[in-house]
Write a protein that holds these residues in place. Structure first.
Motif, PDB file in Angstrom:
ATOM      1  N   VAL A 135       0.884  -1.167   0.000  1.00 54.42           N
ATOM      2  CA  VAL A 135       0.000   0.000   0.000  1.00 54.42           C
ATOM      3  C   VAL A 135       0.918   1.212   0.000  1.00 54.42           C
ATOM      4  O   VAL A 135       1.831   1.298   0.820  1.00 54.42           O
ATOM      5  CB  VAL A 135      -0.932   0.012   1.222  1.00 54.42           C
ATOM      6  CG1 VAL A 135      -1.731   1.310   1.293  1.00 54.42           C
ATOM      7  CG2 VAL A 135      -1.866  -1.191   1.191  1.00 54.42           C
ATOM      8  N   ASP A 136       0.676   2.135  -0.921  1.00 55.19           N
ATOM      9  CA  ASP A 136       1.671   3.172  -1.197  1.00 55.19           C
ATOM     10  C   ASP A 136       1.079   4.575  -1.104  1.00 55.19           C
ATOM     11  O   ASP A 136       0.409   5.047  -2.019  1.00 55.19           O
ATOM     12  CB  ASP A 136       2.255   2.938  -2.590  1.00 55.19           C
ATOM     13  CG  ASP A 136       3.471   3.800  -2.884  1.00 55.19           C
ATOM     14  OD1 ASP A 136       3.918   4.531  -1.988  1.00 55.19           O
ATOM     15  OD2 ASP A 136       3.970   3.736  -4.026  1.00 55.19           O
ATOM     16  N   GLY A 137       1.282   5.225   0.048  1.00 52.28           N
ATOM     17  CA  GLY A 137       0.944   6.631   0.190  1.00 52.28           C
ATOM     18  C   GLY A 137      -0.536   6.947   0.070  1.00 52.28           C
ATOM     19  O   GLY A 137      -0.914   7.944  -0.553  1.00 52.28           O
ATOM     20  N   VAL A 138      -1.390   6.143   0.692  1.00 48.62           N
ATOM     21  CA  VAL A 138      -2.839   6.309   0.573  1.00 48.62           C
ATOM     22  C   VAL A 138      -3.341   7.354   1.577  1.00 48.62           C
ATOM     23  O   VAL A 138      -3.001   7.299   2.760  1.00 48.62           O
ATOM     24  CB  VAL A 138      -3.550   4.963   0.791  1.00 48.62           C
ATOM     25  CG1 VAL A 138      -5.053   5.151   0.930  1.00 48.62           C
ATOM     26  CG2 VAL A 138      -3.245   4.016  -0.368  1.00 48.62           C
ATOM     27  N   THR A 139      -4.169   8.275   1.085  1.00 50.27           N
ATOM     28  CA  THR A 139      -4.764   9.319   1.912  1.00 50.27           C
ATOM     29  C   THR A 139      -6.261   9.411   1.624  1.00 50.27           C
ATOM     30  O   THR A 139      -6.657   9.498   0.461  1.00 50.27           O
ATOM     31  CB  THR A 139      -4.111  10.688   1.637  1.00 50.27           C
ATOM     32  OG1 THR A 139      -2.724  10.644   2.012  1.00 50.27           O
ATOM     33  CG2 THR A 139      -4.800  11.800   2.406  1.00 50.27           C
ATOM     34  N   PHE A 140      -7.083   9.359   2.676  1.00 48.60           N
ATOM     35  CA  PHE A 140      -8.524   9.569   2.547  1.00 48.60           C
ATOM     36  C   PHE A 140      -9.107   9.725   3.942  1.00 48.60           C
ATOM     37  O   PHE A 140      -8.433   9.501   4.950  1.00 48.60           O
ATOM     38  CB  PHE A 140      -9.214   8.414   1.806  1.00 48.60           C
ATOM     39  CG  PHE A 140      -9.207   7.102   2.546  1.00 48.60           C
ATOM     40  CD1 PHE A 140     -10.280   6.717   3.341  1.00 48.60           C
ATOM     41  CD2 PHE A 140      -8.134   6.234   2.432  1.00 48.60           C
ATOM     42  CE1 PHE A 140     -10.272   5.513   4.024  1.00 48.60           C
ATOM     43  CE2 PHE A 140      -8.104   5.020   3.113  1.00 48.60           C
ATOM     44  CZ  PHE A 140      -9.192   4.654   3.904  1.00 48.60           C
ATOM     45  N   SER A 141     -10.362  10.104   4.005  1.00 47.15           N
ATOM     46  CA  SER A 141     -11.073  10.174   5.287  1.00 47.15           C
ATOM     47  C   SER A 141     -12.481   9.638   5.088  1.00 47.15           C
ATOM     48  O   SER A 141     -12.987   9.570   3.958  1.00 47.15           O
ATOM     49  CB  SER A 141     -11.111  11.603   5.824  1.00 47.15           C
ATOM     50  OG  SER A 141     -11.775  12.461   4.923  1.00 47.15           O
ATOM     51  N   VAL A 142     -13.096   9.242   6.182  1.00 44.89           N
ATOM     52  CA  VAL A 142     -14.469   8.734   6.176  1.00 44.89           C
ATOM     53  C   VAL A 142     -15.257   9.528   7.202  1.00 44.89           C
ATOM     54  O   VAL A 142     -14.832   9.653   8.360  1.00 44.89           O
ATOM     55  CB  VAL A 142     -14.513   7.228   6.524  1.00 44.89           C
ATOM     56  CG1 VAL A 142     -15.958   6.737   6.586  1.00 44.89           C
ATOM     57  CG2 VAL A 142     -13.717   6.417   5.511  1.00 44.89           C
ATOM     58  N   VAL A 143     -16.402  10.059   6.780  1.00 45.69           N
ATOM     59  CA  VAL A 143     -17.262  10.802   7.686  1.00 45.69           C
ATOM     60  C   VAL A 143     -18.517   9.991   7.966  1.00 45.69           C
ATOM     61  O   VAL A 143     -18.811   8.999   7.291  1.00 45.69           O
ATOM     62  CB  VAL A 143     -17.627  12.192   7.115  1.00 45.69           C
ATOM     63  CG1 VAL A 143     -16.381  13.015   6.878  1.00 45.69           C
ATOM     64  CG2 VAL A 143     -18.435  12.055   5.822  1.00 45.69           C
ATOM     65  N   ALA A 144     -19.265  10.402   8.964  1.00 49.76           N
ATOM     66  CA  ALA A 144     -20.480   9.694   9.346  1.00 49.76           C
ATOM     67  C   ALA A 144     -21.471   9.676   8.186  1.00 49.76           C
ATOM     68  O   ALA A 144     -21.608  10.647   7.444  1.00 49.76           O
ATOM     69  CB  ALA A 144     -21.107  10.358  10.567  1.00 49.76           C
ATOM     70  N   GLY A 145     -22.168   8.539   8.035  1.00 46.82           N
ATOM     71  CA  GLY A 145     -23.217   8.421   7.032  1.00 46.82           C
ATOM     72  C   GLY A 145     -22.768   7.884   5.690  1.00 46.82           C
ATOM     73  O   GLY A 145     -23.527   7.949   4.721  1.00 46.82           O
ATOM     74  N   GLU A 146     -21.569   7.308   5.609  1.00 44.19           N
ATOM     75  CA  GLU A 146     -21.049   6.807   4.337  1.00 44.19           C
ATOM     76  C   GLU A 146     -21.012   5.278   4.308  1.00 44.19           C
ATOM     77  O   GLU A 146     -20.790   4.621   5.323  1.00 44.19           O
ATOM     78  CB  GLU A 146     -19.636   7.317   4.093  1.00 44.19           C
ATOM     79  CG  GLU A 146     -19.512   8.804   3.854  1.00 44.19           C
ATOM     80  CD  GLU A 146     -18.135   9.163   3.322  1.00 44.19           C
ATOM     81  OE1 GLU A 146     -18.021   9.397   2.106  1.00 44.19           O
ATOM     82  OE2 GLU A 146     -17.185   9.205   4.131  1.00 44.19           O
ATOM     83  N   VAL A 147     -21.197   4.722   3.101  1.00 37.01           N
ATOM     84  CA  VAL A 147     -20.833   3.337   2.811  1.00 37.01           C
ATOM     85  C   VAL A 147     -19.751   3.421   1.747  1.00 37.01           C
ATOM     86  O   VAL A 147     -20.029   3.727   0.588  1.00 37.01           O
ATOM     87  CB  VAL A 147     -22.013   2.501   2.308  1.00 37.01           C
ATOM     88  CG1 VAL A 147     -21.561   1.069   2.009  1.00 37.01           C
ATOM     89  CG2 VAL A 147     -23.140   2.476   3.334  1.00 37.01           C
ATOM     90  N   VAL A 148     -18.526   3.185   2.162  1.00 39.56           N
ATOM     91  CA  VAL A 148     -17.371   3.358   1.285  1.00 39.56           C
ATOM     92  C   VAL A 148     -16.929   1.990   0.787  1.00 39.56           C
ATOM     93  O   VAL A 148     -16.526   1.131   1.581  1.00 39.56           O
ATOM     94  CB  VAL A 148     -16.211   4.049   2.030  1.00 39.56           C
ATOM     95  CG1 VAL A 148     -15.008   4.217   1.106  1.00 39.56           C
ATOM     96  CG2 VAL A 148     -16.664   5.395   2.577  1.00 39.56           C
ATOM     97  N   GLY A 149     -17.029   1.779  -0.516  1.00 37.13           N
ATOM     98  CA  GLY A 149     -16.601   0.528  -1.118  1.00 37.13           C
ATOM     99  C   GLY A 149     -15.133   0.589  -1.489  1.00 37.13           C
ATOM    100  O   GLY A 149     -14.695   1.519  -2.178  1.00 37.13           O
ATOM    101  N   LEU A 150     -14.372  -0.397  -1.033  1.00 29.41           N
ATOM    102  CA  LEU A 150     -12.952  -0.501  -1.355  1.00 29.41           C
ATOM    103  C   LEU A 150     -12.826  -1.539  -2.467  1.00 29.41           C
ATOM    104  O   LEU A 150     -13.074  -2.725  -2.250  1.00 29.41           O
ATOM    105  CB  LEU A 150     -12.174  -0.914  -0.111  1.00 29.41           C
ATOM    106  CG  LEU A 150     -10.650  -0.959  -0.183  1.00 29.41           C
ATOM    107  CD1 LEU A 150     -10.082   0.405  -0.546  1.00 29.41           C
ATOM    108  CD2 LEU A 150     -10.076  -1.452   1.135  1.00 29.41           C
ATOM    109  N   ILE A 151     -12.481  -1.076  -3.670  1.00 27.19           N
ATOM    110  CA  ILE A 151     -12.467  -1.964  -4.831  1.00 27.19           C
ATOM    111  C   ILE A 151     -11.080  -1.998  -5.459  1.00 27.19           C
ATOM    112  O   ILE A 151     -10.265  -1.108  -5.256  1.00 27.19           O
ATOM    113  CB  ILE A 151     -13.519  -1.553  -5.878  1.00 27.19           C
ATOM    114  CG1 ILE A 151     -13.209  -0.159  -6.448  1.00 27.19           C
ATOM    115  CG2 ILE A 151     -14.922  -1.594  -5.283  1.00 27.19           C
ATOM    116  CD1 ILE A 151     -14.094   0.235  -7.633  1.00 27.19           C
TER     117      ILE A 151
END
Length: 247
Positions: free
Chosen positions: A19-35
């Motif tokens: 995994v190389d330099g990954v940046t993100f955030s998750v806020v309340a109320g999300e369904v985040v699909g990791l594909i």
């Protein structure tokens, strides 16, 4: 409210970044699909987020103590092994361990069992269930933890189509209640229909982050997955179906 913050996260196997330099955030109320295709780094990323593997960079979860982390996020790993013939309600109640005693009578256990349609299985030994039923029990165990965030690694593996859809609907319900889910998923059709947002990994790097329609473009599908796909908007929601390979 931000439930997960990730900055420049890198995980290595030897000297090679998986995994190389990954940046993100998750806020309340999300369904985040990791594909992403096999080997893209999805499972490694999920484990790194929780501090289960050594990381470079920052994950707000891995920075917590083990007890604090267990109250902030539940984790459903790929493994579906149930070794002991305990009752289903007893197994689901283990999700309450971070909060104190694992009590099968706790209301959170009943809620989790009901969400996964397991009411008729409460007293059954979990080892006597089918593989798909056992998978639903383990999802219920994670739900019983009732954390703001759920990380699920391929929860649909081994489930029939109805159970896969119902599980994704449960995740949408959690988001509607102000919680969030990050789910690693191979079925791009389910991802397109049920996820509010997709993170696309390719060779360990985050190559796209956004609504499903913006992420599942023809060019990305060809470059990352090597496939063509059919897209449509229907009264039941968006439809995506892989139709062929491009290489």
């Amino acid at each position: 409210m931000t439930l997960l913050s990730v900055q420049n996260l890198t995980l290595r196997r030897g000297t090679c970044p998986v995994v190389d330099g990954v940046t993100f955030s998750v806020v309340a109320g999300e369904v985040v699909g990791l594909i992403g295709p096999n080997g893209a780094g999805k499972t490694t990323l999920l484990r790194g987020l929780l501090g289960l593997l050594p990381v470079e960079g920052h994950s707000s979860l891995s920075a917590l103590s083990a007890r604090e982390r267990a109250k902030a996020a539940a984790f459903l790993p790929q493994g579906r092994d149930i070794a002991w013939p305990v009752r289903v309600e007893t197994l689901v109640a283990l999700g309450r361990s971070p909060h104190g005693a694992a009590d099968p009578a706790h209301p959170a256990v009943a809620r989790a069992i009901a969400r996964m349609g397991l009411e008729g299985f409460r007293a059954r030994p979990a080892t006597q269930l089918s593989g798909g039923e056992q998978a639903r029990v383990l999802i219920a165990r994670a739900l019983a933890q009732e954390t703001p965030l759920l990380l699920a690694d391929e929860p649909g593996a081994g489930l029939d189509p109805e159970a896969q859809i119902r599980t994704m609907q449960v995740f949408r319900d959690l988001a509607g209640e102000g919680r969030s889910v990050v789910v690693s998923i191979h079925d791009l059709g389910l991802a397109a229909r049920h996820c509010t947002r997709l993170l696309m990994l390719h060779r360990g790097q985050l190559v796209a982050d956004g609504p499903p329609a913006d992420v599942l473009t023809d060019d990305r599908l060809a470059q990352v997955f090597g496939i063509r796909g059919f897209h449509a908007n229907t009264p039941d929601g968006p439809v995506f179906q892989p139709t062929g390979v491009v290489r």
